[in-house]
Design a protein around this motif. Sequence first.
Motif, PDB file in Angstrom:
ATOM      1  N   HIS A  93      50.801  78.076  -3.123  1.00 22.21           N
ATOM      2  CA  HIS A  93      50.473  77.424  -4.389  1.00 22.21           C
ATOM      3  C   HIS A  93      51.244  76.116  -4.492  1.00 22.21           C
ATOM      4  CE1 HIS A  93      54.333  79.277  -5.176  1.00 22.21           C
ATOM      5  NE2 HIS A  93      54.480  78.388  -6.122  1.00 22.21           N
ATOM      6  N   ASP A  94      52.030  75.810  -3.470  1.00 21.34           N
ATOM      7  CA  ASP A  94      53.013  74.736  -3.533  1.00 21.34           C
ATOM      8  C   ASP A  94      52.515  73.505  -2.769  1.00 21.34           C
ATOM      9  OD1 ASP A  94      55.189  73.089  -3.246  1.00 21.34           O
ATOM     10  OD2 ASP A  94      56.610  74.717  -2.928  1.00 21.34           O
ATOM     11  N   MET A  95      52.201  72.434  -3.483  1.00 23.48           N
ATOM     12  CA  MET A  95      51.685  71.238  -2.816  1.00 23.48           C
ATOM     13  C   MET A  95      52.738  70.613  -1.893  1.00 23.48           C
ATOM     14  SD  MET A  95      48.520  70.976  -3.486  1.00 23.48           S
ATOM     15  CE  MET A  95      47.761  69.389  -3.216  1.00 23.48           C
ATOM     16  N   GLY A  96      54.020  70.903  -2.148  1.00 18.75           N
ATOM     17  CA  GLY A  96      55.074  70.414  -1.260  1.00 18.75           C
ATOM     18  C   GLY A  96      54.968  71.056   0.117  1.00 18.75           C
ATOM     19  N   VAL A  97      54.661  72.344   0.152  1.00 18.63           N
ATOM     20  CA  VAL A  97      54.463  73.049   1.421  1.00 18.63           C
ATOM     21  C   VAL A  97      53.215  72.503   2.119  1.00 18.63           C
ATOM     22  CG1 VAL A  97      53.949  75.300   2.450  1.00 18.63           C
ATOM     23  CG2 VAL A  97      55.655  75.124   0.642  1.00 18.63           C
ATOM     24  N   VAL A  98      52.175  72.215   1.342  1.00 14.44           N
ATOM     25  CA  VAL A  98      50.952  71.632   1.899  1.00 14.44           C
ATOM     26  C   VAL A  98      51.272  70.289   2.566  1.00 14.44           C
ATOM     27  CG1 VAL A  98      48.651  70.727   1.371  1.00 14.44           C
ATOM     28  CG2 VAL A  98      49.494  72.757   0.173  1.00 14.44           C
ATOM     29  N   ALA A  99      52.018  69.467   1.836  1.00 12.13           N
ATOM     30  CA  ALA A  99      52.363  68.133   2.359  1.00 12.13           C
ATOM     31  C   ALA A  99      53.138  68.249   3.667  1.00 12.13           C
ATOM     32  CB  ALA A  99      53.180  67.362   1.325  1.00 12.13           C
ATOM     33  N   GLU A 100      53.978  69.268   3.749  1.00 11.51           N
ATOM     34  CA  GLU A 100      54.837  69.434   4.912  1.00 11.51           C
ATOM     35  C   GLU A 100      54.079  69.960   6.131  1.00 11.51           C
ATOM     36  OE1 GLU A 100      58.077  68.666   6.578  1.00 11.51           O
ATOM     37  OE2 GLU A 100      58.639  69.015   4.494  1.00 11.51           O
ATOM     38  N   MET A 101      53.134  70.895   5.913  1.00  9.75           N
ATOM     39  CA  MET A 101      52.611  71.694   7.012  1.00  9.75           C
ATOM     40  C   MET A 101      51.157  71.442   7.408  1.00  9.75           C
ATOM     41  SD  MET A 101      55.109  73.666   7.921  1.00  9.75           S
ATOM     42  CE  MET A 101      54.252  74.895   8.906  1.00  9.75           C
ATOM     43  N   ALA A 102      50.309  71.061   6.469  1.00 15.59           N
ATOM     44  CA  ALA A 102      48.869  71.169   6.685  1.00 15.59           C
ATOM     45  C   ALA A 102      48.299  70.109   7.618  1.00 15.59           C
ATOM     46  CB  ALA A 102      48.158  71.094   5.338  1.00 15.59           C
ATOM     47  N   ASP A 103      47.270  70.510   8.394  1.00 12.36           N
ATOM     48  CA  ASP A 103      46.369  69.541   9.000  1.00 12.36           C
ATOM     49  C   ASP A 103      45.212  69.317   8.042  1.00 12.36           C
ATOM     50  OD1 ASP A 103      47.797  69.326  11.427  1.00 12.36           O
ATOM     51  OD2 ASP A 103      46.885  71.189  12.134  1.00 12.36           O
ATOM     52  N   ARG A 104      44.633  70.434   7.598  1.00 15.71           N
ATOM     53  CA  ARG A 104      43.544  70.349   6.632  1.00 15.71           C
ATOM     54  C   ARG A 104      43.857  71.229   5.429  1.00 15.71           C
ATOM     55  NH1 ARG A 104      38.414  71.945   7.335  1.00 15.71           N
ATOM     56  NH2 ARG A 104      39.033  73.359   9.015  1.00 15.71           N
ATOM     57  N   VAL A 105      43.205  70.941   4.312  1.00 17.93           N
ATOM     58  CA  VAL A 105      43.500  71.618   3.064  1.00 17.93           C
ATOM     59  C   VAL A 105      42.194  72.081   2.413  1.00 17.93           C
ATOM     60  CG1 VAL A 105      44.595  71.382   0.786  1.00 17.93           C
ATOM     61  CG2 VAL A 105      45.425  70.022   2.707  1.00 17.93           C
ATOM     62  N   VAL A 106      42.196  73.332   1.933  1.00 23.81           N
ATOM     63  CA  VAL A 106      41.104  73.807   1.093  1.00 23.81           C
ATOM     64  C   VAL A 106      41.695  74.161  -0.266  1.00 23.81           C
ATOM     65  CG1 VAL A 106      39.486  75.714   0.706  1.00 23.81           C
ATOM     66  CG2 VAL A 106      39.623  74.633   2.963  1.00 23.81           C
ATOM     67  N   MET A 157      41.262  75.942  -3.821  1.00 22.13           N
ATOM     68  CA  MET A 157      40.426  76.963  -4.468  1.00 22.13           C
ATOM     69  C   MET A 157      40.752  77.047  -5.950  1.00 22.13           C
ATOM     70  SD  MET A 157      40.211  80.197  -1.866  1.00 22.13           S
ATOM     71  CE  MET A 157      38.982  81.082  -2.823  1.00 22.13           C
ATOM     72  N   TYR A 158      39.753  77.360  -6.726  1.00 20.17           N
ATOM     73  CA  TYR A 158      39.964  77.589  -8.155  1.00 20.17           C
ATOM     74  C   TYR A 158      39.019  78.690  -8.614  1.00 20.17           C
ATOM     75  CZ  TYR A 158      40.747  76.784 -13.095  1.00 20.17           C
ATOM     76  OH  TYR A 158      41.081  76.953 -14.416  1.00 20.17           O
ATOM     77  N   ALA A 159      39.575  79.729  -9.204  1.00 15.53           N
ATOM     78  CA  ALA A 159      38.798  80.840  -9.747  1.00 15.53           C
ATOM     79  C   ALA A 159      37.727  81.340  -8.770  1.00 15.53           C
ATOM     80  CB  ALA A 159      38.164  80.454 -11.082  1.00 15.53           C
ATOM     81  N   GLY A 160      38.128  81.542  -7.519  1.00 14.32           N
ATOM     82  CA  GLY A 160      37.241  82.132  -6.533  1.00 14.32           C
ATOM     83  C   GLY A 160      36.368  81.168  -5.757  1.00 14.32           C
ATOM     84  N   ARG A 161      36.383  79.905  -6.164  1.00 13.90           N
ATOM     85  CA  ARG A 161      35.516  78.910  -5.523  1.00 13.90           C
ATOM     86  C   ARG A 161      36.334  77.891  -4.733  1.00 13.90           C
ATOM     87  NH1 ARG A 161      29.746  79.227  -6.649  1.00 13.90           N
ATOM     88  NH2 ARG A 161      29.448  79.687  -8.855  1.00 13.90           N
ATOM     89  N   LYS A 162      35.720  77.398  -3.657  1.00 20.43           N
ATOM     90  CA  LYS A 162      36.274  76.225  -2.987  1.00 20.43           C
ATOM     91  C   LYS A 162      35.848  75.007  -3.782  1.00 20.43           C
ATOM     92  CE  LYS A 162      34.527  74.849   1.097  1.00 20.43           C
ATOM     93  NZ  LYS A 162      34.367  74.801   2.567  1.00 20.43           N
ATOM     94  N   VAL A 163      36.784  74.171  -4.223  1.00 21.70           N
ATOM     95  CA  VAL A 163      36.400  72.992  -5.004  1.00 21.70           C
ATOM     96  C   VAL A 163      36.624  71.686  -4.252  1.00 21.70           C
ATOM     97  CG1 VAL A 163      36.715  74.126  -7.247  1.00 21.70           C
ATOM     98  CG2 VAL A 163      38.626  72.888  -6.219  1.00 21.70           C
ATOM     99  N   GLU A 164      37.508  71.711  -3.254  1.00 21.18           N
ATOM    100  CA  GLU A 164      37.703  70.494  -2.469  1.00 21.18           C
ATOM    101  C   GLU A 164      38.232  70.868  -1.089  1.00 21.18           C
ATOM    102  OE1 GLU A 164      39.777  67.405  -4.569  1.00 21.18           O
ATOM    103  OE2 GLU A 164      39.264  65.897  -3.070  1.00 21.18           O
ATOM    104  N   GLU A 165      37.835  70.094  -0.100  1.00 24.50           N
ATOM    105  CA  GLU A 165      38.278  70.345   1.282  1.00 24.50           C
ATOM    106  C   GLU A 165      38.476  69.013   1.969  1.00 24.50           C
ATOM    107  OE1 GLU A 165      35.576  72.689   3.620  1.00 24.50           O
ATOM    108  OE2 GLU A 165      36.994  72.793   5.270  1.00 24.50           O
ATOM    109  N   SER A 166      39.605  68.878   2.658  1.00 27.52           N
ATOM    110  CA  SER A 166      39.884  67.561   3.212  1.00 27.52           C
ATOM    111  C   SER A 166      40.987  67.623   4.252  1.00 27.52           C
ATOM    112  CB  SER A 166      40.311  66.637   2.070  1.00 27.52           C
ATOM    113  OG  SER A 166      40.948  65.501   2.562  1.00 27.52           O
ATOM    114  N   ASP A 167      41.160  66.535   5.008  1.00 24.89           N
ATOM    115  CA  ASP A 167      42.361  66.389   5.811  1.00 24.89           C
ATOM    116  C   ASP A 167      43.516  66.128   4.851  1.00 24.89           C
ATOM    117  OD1 ASP A 167      40.995  63.622   5.628  1.00 24.89           O
ATOM    118  OD2 ASP A 167      43.103  63.182   6.072  1.00 24.89           O
ATOM    119  N   VAL A 168      44.742  66.393   5.319  1.00 26.26           N
ATOM    120  CA  VAL A 168      45.858  66.425   4.383  1.00 26.26           C
ATOM    121  C   VAL A 168      46.133  65.064   3.736  1.00 26.26           C
ATOM    122  CG1 VAL A 168      47.641  66.111   6.165  1.00 26.26           C
ATOM    123  CG2 VAL A 168      48.187  67.316   4.035  1.00 26.26           C
TER     124      VAL A 168
END
Lengths: 322, 337
Positions: free
Chosen positions: B220-233, B235-246
Motif C-alpha cells: 500500500h506504500d508508494m515509497g516501496v513502489v518507487a524503490e522496487m517496481a518495474d511496472r505498477v498496477v 487497484m481500487y475496490a476490486g478493479r484495476k484502474v491504472e497500469e504503467s511503468d514505474v
Amino acid sequence: MSNPLVEVKDLKKYFHIKNEGASETVSLLKAVDGVSFDVFEGEILGIVGESGCGKSTLGKTVLNLYEPTAGEVLYRGESVYERHAQELKEQTKKMQMIFQDPYSSLNPRKKVAKVIGQSLDIHSIGTSQERSERIEHLMQEVGLNPLFRGRYPHQFSGGQRQRIGIARALALQPEFVVCDEAVSALDVSVQAQILNLLLDLQEKHNLTYMFIAHDLAVVEFISTRILVMYLGRVVEIARKEDLVARHVHPYTKALFIASPITSPEQRKGEKHIFQGDVPSPINPPSGCHFHPRCPYAIERCKKEYPPMKEVAPGHYAACWVV
Amino acid sequence: METVKQETLLEIDNLNFSFKTQRGLVRAVRDLSITIKKGETLTLVGESGCGKSVTAHAINQLNPMPPGRVDSGRILFNGIDLLQLKKGEIEKMRGTQISMIFQEPMTALNPVFTVGSQIADVFMTHQGMGKDEAMARAVELFHLVKIPAPERRIHAYPHQLSGGMRQRAMIAMALASPEPGLMIADEPTTALDVTIQAQILDLLGDLKQQIDMSILLITHDMGVVAEMADRVVVMYAGRKVEESDVNSIFNDPRHPYTLGLLNSLPSNPKYKQAKRLEAITGTVPDLLTIGDGCPFANRCAYATDICRSSFPSMSEINKDHSVWCHNHESVKREKAQ
C-alpha cells in the motif's frame, strides 16, 4: 517562544520483566531512561523512533497513565504525579490521549454517543440535554454524522473510528493531547484526512500536541519541533526546519536515509544503509546505545553515554562525535 | 528494467473472484488482467480491501474456498492454467516455482521447529535431498540473505530471531526451490521498522540481480513502489484502474485515485511548506453496494454522470501506460495548469 506547558525532567520508567524458565530472575527493561524536554504551549512536538524505543511509554508516563520510576513531569509548573484524587480528576480534563488502534481502544459494547460522552458523565458536566448537544457538536466537529450516534464502533470504518477516538479526547476541552501513533493503523488516503483534521482542531482550539509516530514523513509534516528517541533516550531534538536541514546524530541520519523515497528517480545504485537490528532494551549496548550500528563510533562511545550538547540554538544532540 | 525479457511468466486473464457472505456476494476482484514478464518486478498497489491480496492468493490457491469462489478467468503460469490444477499439483507448484513471503513472518513460520529445519524441509520434500545436504543448503541460503553467523542461526527458533531476521529467513525459504520462478511478496516490509525495511528492500533488490526471478510485490506504500517496481498496477475496490511503468505512474498519473494516493503522502515534495495535505475525501464504498459504475466515483473530484453508471474501458496513454477513467483527459488538463 512561549512558556513551557509541560516540563519533563529526567523521567525514567523501568519495567520488571520475569524471565522464562525455572530460575526466578527478573530483568530490568529501561523503557524510558532519563528523558528531559519541554513542550511549549501551542506547539506540535513530534516524537519519532523505532519500535521499542520507549516513545509510547514516554507518552503514557507524561500523562500519569504509568507511574514513573524516577523523575518529574510539571504541567503549568505543578507536578502531575503528586495529586490528590480530586486534583487528579481536574488534571485529566486538561490532558488527553488519542490511541493508535481504533479497533481495540473503543469499547465494542457501547454506542458511539456513550463512548464520546463517557468523560462528560464521569465529570458530571452539564445536564443530560447539554451533554447530548455537546456529543452531537463533537461528532460534527470531527466529521461524523450525528445521526450515527446510536451505532456501535464495529459499524464504522477504521478512519471513522479514529474520528470517534478524537472526539472522545476532545470532549472535556483539553489543552494538551498526546497522539500515540494516531494515524499509523490507517490507509494512506484516510491518514491524510486525519492529519488534516488534527491540524484543524489544533488551530481552532489552540491545542498542544505531543505527536508520537514511527513514520518520519508524518512527523516531519505535522510537527513544529521533533524529538528523536533511541532505546529509551533522547538522541536529538530541534525545530523541524533545523532538523531537516541538519541532522546531527548518526541515528537521526539513519532514519532520514531509511525514509522511503518519493519517486523512482531517487533510486541510488549504492545506498548507504545502516546495518544491524535495533537491540533489545533489556541490556542495551554499553555506552552510547547506538554505537554497534554507528559507522562513526569511537572508543569513547563504547564506554560512556554522551551528554546532550547544544549544537545550534535550540538544537540538541547526544553524540560524542559531533 | 533492461534485464526484463519479453517472455510472459504469469498471465492473469479476466479474473473474477467473489466471497459469499451473510450479507450477500462480495465481488473482491473484478475483470482483472495482469501479466508478469520473466525477471520483472510488478507491484500491485492499493489500500485495504482493494483486492490485491485476494489476487495474490488466487495465484496459488490460498484463498479459503468456500466462501471464496472463482467466477471466471484464467491464471496462466508458463502456459499452465493454475486454476485447473488439483490440490496436490498446486502444492508442488508452491514448493518449486511459486513462492510467497508474508507481512508477518512470525505467523508464517512454524514456532515449534527451528528455521533451519523448516528450510531444509523444502529441499527434502520437493527435491528429495537427505537431511545433511538440505541443512547445508539452508546455511548457504542464510548466507545469501545476509543473516550473520548462519551456521548458528539455522538452529534458532523463530521467536529467537528479530523481526528483520525472521523476514530474511522467510525470504531464504522462498528461495529454497530449484528454479525460483515467481516470488509473491505480500506487504513484506509493512510490519518492520523503517531502518529494517530499508535493509530488506535492499536485499530483495540485490537478490533480483543475482537470481533470475520475477517478483509480484503487494503493497500500500508508494515509497516501496518507487524503490522496487518495474511496472505498477493500481487497484481500487476490486478493479484495476491504472497500469504503467514505474516512472510514468509517478510523473504522469492519470487516474484521479492514483493522483490522490500520491497526494496523500506527507513526504510528497509539494508539501515542503504546506499546512494541509490534499486528501481524498470520503471512504472506500462497501463492496456489496458497488454497481457497475466506477467504484471511485463517490470520492472523485472529476466524476461525471457516466462514471456512476458504467465502468470505463481502457484508454492508452502510451504503450506502457493505460488508465481506466472516463475523465483522464481532465486530469491531464488540470495538472498542466
